[in-house]
Design a protein around this motif. Structure first.
Motif, mmCIF file in Angstrom:
data_model
loop_
_atom_site.group_PDB
_atom_site.id
_atom_site.type_symbol
_atom_site.label_atom_id
_atom_site.label_comp_id
_atom_site.label_asym_id
_atom_site.label_seq_id
_atom_site.Cartn_x
_atom_site.Cartn_y
_atom_site.Cartn_z
ATOM 1 N N PRO A 10 0.806 -1.229 0.000
ATOM 2 C CA PRO A 10 0.000 0.000 0.000
ATOM 3 C C PRO A 10 0.837 1.277 0.000
ATOM 4 O O PRO A 10 0.440 2.288 -0.592
ATOM 5 C CB PRO A 10 -0.864 -0.105 1.261
ATOM 6 N N ILE A 11 2.008 1.226 0.621
ATOM 7 C CA ILE A 11 2.891 2.402 0.632
ATOM 8 C C ILE A 11 3.349 2.728 -0.790
ATOM 9 O O ILE A 11 3.312 3.880 -1.224
ATOM 10 C CB ILE A 11 4.098 2.168 1.564
ATOM 11 N N LEU A 12 3.768 1.699 -1.528
ATOM 12 C CA LEU A 12 4.216 1.913 -2.905
ATOM 13 C C LEU A 12 3.061 2.304 -3.819
ATOM 14 O O LEU A 12 3.237 3.111 -4.737
ATOM 15 C CB LEU A 12 4.927 0.672 -3.433
ATOM 16 N N THR A 41 11.844 3.422 1.609
ATOM 17 C CA THR A 41 11.122 2.154 1.517
ATOM 18 C C THR A 41 11.932 1.140 0.726
ATOM 19 O O THR A 41 12.067 -0.020 1.132
ATOM 20 C CB THR A 41 9.741 2.365 0.855
ATOM 21 N N ALA A 42 12.480 1.568 -0.396
ATOM 22 C CA ALA A 42 13.263 0.661 -1.251
ATOM 23 C C ALA A 42 14.504 0.148 -0.523
ATOM 24 O O ALA A 42 14.833 -1.038 -0.610
ATOM 25 C CB ALA A 42 13.653 1.377 -2.542
ATOM 26 N N ARG A 43 15.150 1.007 0.204
ATOM 27 C CA ARG A 43 16.356 0.589 0.930
ATOM 28 C C ARG A 43 16.018 -0.378 2.056
ATOM 29 O O ARG A 43 16.792 -1.291 2.348
ATOM 30 C CB ARG A 43 17.090 1.805 1.482
ATOM 31 N N ASN A 48 16.823 -2.655 -5.026
ATOM 32 C CA ASN A 48 17.907 -1.825 -5.557
ATOM 33 C C ASN A 48 17.515 -0.975 -6.760
ATOM 34 O O ASN A 48 17.872 0.201 -6.831
ATOM 35 C CB ASN A 48 19.115 -2.693 -5.887
ATOM 36 N N LYS A 49 16.801 -1.541 -7.714
ATOM 37 C CA LYS A 49 16.450 -0.761 -8.906
ATOM 38 C C LYS A 49 15.525 0.394 -8.534
ATOM 39 O O LYS A 49 15.702 1.521 -9.013
ATOM 40 C CB LYS A 49 15.803 -1.648 -9.966
ATOM 41 N N LEU A 50 14.554 0.129 -7.667
ATOM 42 C CA LEU A 50 13.652 1.192 -7.232
ATOM 43 C C LEU A 50 14.418 2.259 -6.464
ATOM 44 O O LEU A 50 14.172 3.453 -6.636
ATOM 45 C CB LEU A 50 12.518 0.613 -6.380
ATOM 46 N N ASP A 51 15.368 1.852 -5.663
ATOM 47 C CA ASP A 51 16.204 2.798 -4.921
ATOM 48 C C ASP A 51 16.993 3.676 -5.891
ATOM 49 O O ASP A 51 17.043 4.898 -5.745
ATOM 50 C CB ASP A 51 17.149 2.031 -3.991
ATOM 51 N N ASN A 80 4.980 -0.855 -10.200
ATOM 52 C CA ASN A 80 3.951 -1.777 -10.697
ATOM 53 C C ASN A 80 4.518 -3.181 -10.881
ATOM 54 O O ASN A 80 3.864 -4.174 -10.550
ATOM 55 C CB ASN A 80 3.332 -1.260 -11.988
ATOM 56 N N TYR A 81 5.723 -3.275 -11.414
ATOM 57 C CA TYR A 81 6.374 -4.579 -11.576
ATOM 58 C C TYR A 81 6.554 -5.263 -10.217
ATOM 59 O O TYR A 81 6.238 -6.444 -10.057
ATOM 60 C CB TYR A 81 7.731 -4.410 -12.273
#
Length: 96
Positions: A10-12, A41-43, A48-51, A80-81
């Motif tokens: 839900p955060i993303l 959040t990503a970290r 890694n890619k989102l970060d 989304n992925y």
């Protein structure tokens, strides 16, 4: 860890919506704030890619509108992925 993954979806989802809204309204300051939150959040989950995408978006020069648009689109696509392919309830069970 499982609880953190369950909270992440839900955060993303909200972050993705906020990115799109701020992109449409051309609110660059708010876009960068959302990108900063996505970085955290990503970290936390080693996404890694989102970060990398959100870090680049956060640090991008305000005048680079075309690059900004592309990074927003790429970040939303990565979110989304992750929601559809990685952060699935069936895969979360692997961690239990």
């Amino acid at each position: 860890m499982v609880e953190l993954i369950e909270l992440t979806i839900p955060i993303l989802t909200e972050a993705s919506t906020e990115l799109e809204v701020h992109r449409v309204t051309n609110n660059i300051k708010a876009l960068k704030k959302v990108a900063h939150n996505i970085c955290g959040t990503a970290r936390s989950l080693m996404l890694n890619k989102l970060d990398q995408l959100s870090t680049r978006l956060e640090k991008l020069d305000d005048q680079e509108i075309i690059a900004l648009e592309k990074l927003v689109a790429d970040t939303i696509a990565e979110i989304n992925y992750l929601k559809k392919e990685v952060l699935l309830s069936s895969r979360i069970k692997v961690y239990k």
